[in-house]
Design an enzyme around this catalytic site. Structure first.
Site, PDB file in Angstrom:
ATOM      1  N   ARG A 230       0.866  -1.175   0.000  1.00  0.00           N
ATOM      2  CA  ARG A 230       0.000   0.000   0.000  1.00  0.00           C
ATOM      3  C   ARG A 230       0.900   1.221   0.000  1.00  0.00           C
ATOM      4  O   ARG A 230       2.115   1.122   0.066  1.00  0.00           O
ATOM      5  CB  ARG A 230      -1.031  -0.007   1.138  1.00  0.00           C
ATOM      6  CG  ARG A 230      -0.738  -0.806   2.349  1.00  0.00           C
ATOM      7  CD  ARG A 230       0.355  -0.244   3.193  1.00  0.00           C
ATOM      8  NE  ARG A 230       0.178   1.153   3.437  1.00  0.00           N
ATOM      9  CZ  ARG A 230       1.131   2.027   3.668  1.00  0.00           C
ATOM     10  NH1 ARG A 230       2.398   1.639   3.688  1.00  0.00           N
ATOM     11  NH2 ARG A 230       0.889   3.301   3.878  1.00  0.00           N
ATOM     12  N   GLY A 231       0.279   2.420  -0.080  1.00  0.00           N
ATOM     13  CA  GLY A 231       1.065   3.635  -0.262  1.00  0.00           C
ATOM     14  C   GLY A 231       1.176   3.906  -1.751  1.00  0.00           C
ATOM     15  O   GLY A 231       1.488   2.997  -2.544  1.00  0.00           O
TER      16      GLY A 231
ATOM     17  N   ARG B  17      -7.300  -0.492  -6.778  1.00  0.00           N
ATOM     18  CA  ARG B  17      -7.551   0.575  -5.786  1.00  0.00           C
ATOM     19  C   ARG B  17      -7.768   1.871  -6.557  1.00  0.00           C
ATOM     20  O   ARG B  17      -7.033   2.168  -7.495  1.00  0.00           O
ATOM     21  CB  ARG B  17      -6.393   0.728  -4.782  1.00  0.00           C
ATOM     22  CG  ARG B  17      -6.394  -0.362  -3.715  1.00  0.00           C
ATOM     23  CD  ARG B  17      -5.498  -0.018  -2.544  1.00  0.00           C
ATOM     24  NE  ARG B  17      -6.108   0.901  -1.599  1.00  0.00           N
ATOM     25  CZ  ARG B  17      -5.454   1.442  -0.588  1.00  0.00           C
ATOM     26  NH1 ARG B  17      -4.173   1.180  -0.388  1.00  0.00           N
ATOM     27  NH2 ARG B  17      -6.062   2.276   0.251  1.00  0.00           N
TER      28      ARG B  17
ATOM     29  N   ASP C 189      -1.871  10.724  -1.978  1.00  0.00           N
ATOM     30  CA  ASP C 189      -2.196   9.708  -2.994  1.00  0.00           C
ATOM     31  C   ASP C 189      -2.516  10.321  -4.342  1.00  0.00           C
ATOM     32  O   ASP C 189      -2.458   9.661  -5.369  1.00  0.00           O
ATOM     33  CB  ASP C 189      -3.364   8.855  -2.526  1.00  0.00           C
ATOM     34  CG  ASP C 189      -2.922   7.945  -1.400  1.00  0.00           C
ATOM     35  OD1 ASP C 189      -2.816   8.434  -0.258  1.00  0.00           O
ATOM     36  OD2 ASP C 189      -2.621   6.776  -1.685  1.00  0.00           O
TER      37      ASP C 189
ATOM     38  N   ASN D  53      -5.226  12.621   0.673  1.00  0.00           N
ATOM     39  CA  ASN D  53      -4.378  11.712   1.464  1.00  0.00           C
ATOM     40  C   ASN D  53      -5.273  10.973   2.462  1.00  0.00           C
ATOM     41  O   ASN D  53      -6.487  11.189   2.513  1.00  0.00           O
ATOM     42  CB  ASN D  53      -3.269  12.498   2.181  1.00  0.00           C
ATOM     43  CG  ASN D  53      -2.215  11.582   2.783  1.00  0.00           C
ATOM     44  OD1 ASN D  53      -1.744  10.657   2.115  1.00  0.00           O
ATOM     45  ND2 ASN D  53      -1.839  11.807   4.028  1.00  0.00           N
TER      46      ASN D  53
HETATM   47  O1  MRU Z   1      -4.433   3.317   2.323  1.00  0.00           O
HETATM   48  P1  MRU Z   1      -2.942   3.455   2.235  1.00  0.00           P
HETATM   49  O2  MRU Z   1      -2.215   2.821   3.371  1.00  0.00           O
HETATM   50  O3  MRU Z   1      -2.428   3.004   0.881  1.00  0.00           O
HETATM   51  O4  MRU Z   1      -2.702   5.024   2.335  1.00  0.00           O
HETATM   52  C1  MRU Z   1      -1.402   5.535   2.266  1.00  0.00           C
HETATM   53  C2  MRU Z   1      -1.367   7.006   2.406  1.00  0.00           C
HETATM   54  O5  MRU Z   1      -2.369   7.656   2.604  1.00  0.00           O
HETATM   55  C3  MRU Z   1      -0.054   7.673   2.203  1.00  0.00           C
HETATM   56  O6  MRU Z   1       0.029   8.858   2.945  1.00  0.00           O
HETATM   57  C4  MRU Z   1       0.093   8.027   0.717  1.00  0.00           C
HETATM   58  O7  MRU Z   1      -0.111   6.900  -0.081  1.00  0.00           O
HETATM   59  C5  MRU Z   1       1.415   8.607   0.413  1.00  0.00           C
HETATM   60  S1  MRU Z   1       2.640   7.338   0.405  1.00  0.00           S
HETATM   61  C6  MRU Z   1       4.175   7.927   0.231  1.00  0.00           C
END
Ligand code: MRU
Length: 364
Positions: free
Chosen positions: A55-56, A92, A243, A253
């Site tokens: 994720r991220g 996603r 994101d 985000n």
């Molecule tokens: O739902 P996730 O864990 O994928 O969300 C991640 C985030 O919100 C991060 O802040 C974002 O992806 C930036 S990652 C460098």
């Protein structure tokens, strides 16, 4: 960055019987277990993204690029290229890095003969991952002076971050954490307030774990504590990830980011968003109306996972029968963002600010 003192990345290749094998850290097992696994097929890459084993935003993009490569190993036909693209695209919805990565790989594959596609896709996925490492390193180079300036005035620098925009969310360094790691490695006295980040606890589970592995002083707080800490003067600067950032500098985000930005504005705490350029969606202007916000399973709200004497368990934390909603992201308007820390420098959160760093996007 470091796991048990050894350098590790969240996605990498090893040699398998059929050629490169894609391997990941299963992030759903952290922090209670450190487990790595292979992604043997495009279907497994889709599952890893959808179920958040990876994720991220940047890591989702790199994994999706490898997903297309795995699809080309299975069946390099035009039909499968389109079908795999669609399946990965749907895995996603919010992080634009996913679309960016599969658009990039697919555009390179379409003109090629099917027999050439697997090798070309692996080469490009590998390059996307390597490029992300460098983009994130440069975010740290440009973010470090923001920390240094505070350190020169007052010594210890208290930084607040939300969710996990660390190395686990990218291909290395992280985005929000890159300036922090570089400041720490330089010997600056940094301390990080880590928002727990319910419902999935990416802060308490992942950011705390990776900062701990690197030895960075940090304290986990519940999501509602940030405003209080800022009012008391206990936060010098906020660094978060994103994101999807719009052409005009709105920032999507993890849910709760907006509330931190509001508190930061009220308390005159600088609020910086760190991002590599593939996270900018140049086709979108207004974040609130144009970015798809992922709605995840209500069980992520009604249940929590934790480690007890009998091992890792999931327990219900909401009154039986009460419904729950789970929007996973929110949009922070550009007016609440002090600056966007990119691989090319720090931009004002506006179209003019971004175009000053990315002039090649003027016509887009
Ligand atoms: O739902 P996730 O864990 O994928 O969300 C991640 C985030 O919100 C991060 O802040 C974002 O992806 C930036 S990652 C460098």
């Amino acid at each position: 960055m470091k796991v048990n003192g050894t350098h590790h990345r969240p996605i990498w290749e090893s040699e398998g019987p059929q050629g490169p094998e894609v391997r990941i850290i299963d992030q759903t097992r952290l922090p209670f277990a450190f487990e790595t696994m292979a992604l043997p097929s495009e279907a497994e890459a889709v599952r890893a993204i959808a179920d958040m084993l990876v994720r991220g935003a940047p890591l989702i993009g790199a994994t999706a690029a490898y997903g297309l490569a795995l699809a080309m190993r299975e069946d390099p036909s035009d039909a499968n290229l389109s079908a795999a693209y669609d399946r990965l695209f749907r895995s996603r919805p919010t992080a634009v890095n996913l679309r960016w990565a599969i658009d990039d790989v697919a555009a390179r594959l379409r003109p090629l003969a099917p027999a050439e596609r697997e090798a070309a896709a692996f080469a490009r996925a590998r390059a996307i991952a390597e490029e992300d490492v460098e983009l994130c390193r440069m975010i740290g180079v440009h973010g470090l002076p923001l920390i240094e300036e505070i350190a020169a005035r007052k010594g210890r620098v208290n930084i607040l971050t939300h969710c996990n925009a660390g190395w686990l969310a990218t291909c290395d360094w992280g985005t929000a954490t890159s300036p922090i790691y570089q400041a720490f490695d330089k010997g600056l006295d940094v301390h990080v307030w880590v928002d727990e980040t319910r419902p999935r606890n990416q802060g308490g589970f992942l950011t705390a774990w990776e900062l701990g592995q690197h030895g960075v002083p940090h304290t986990v707080v519940v999501d509602n504590a940030g405003g209080h800490l800022m009012q008391r003067g206990d936060v010098d600067i906020c660094f978060v990830g994103t994101d999807r950032t719009t052409r005009e500098g709105d920032v999507c985000n993890k849910i709760g980011t907006y509330l931190k930005a509001l508190a930061a504005k009220d308390c005159s705490v600088p609020f910086y968003v760190c991002l590599p350029s593939p996270t900018i969606d140049w086709t979108v202007r207004d974040g609130l109306s144009e970015i798809p916000i992922e709605e995840r399973r209500p069980e992520e709200v009604t249940e929590v996972q934790g480690l007890g004497p009998e091992g890792v368990r999931t327990v219900r934390v909401v009154a039986p029968g009460s419904p729950a909603a789970n929007p996973a992201f929110d949009v922070t308007p550009a007016r609440l963002v002090t600056g966007l820390v990119t691989e090319r420098g720090v931009a004002e959160a506006s179209e003019a600010g971004l175009l000053a760093l990315y002039p090649e996007r003027k016509a887009a």
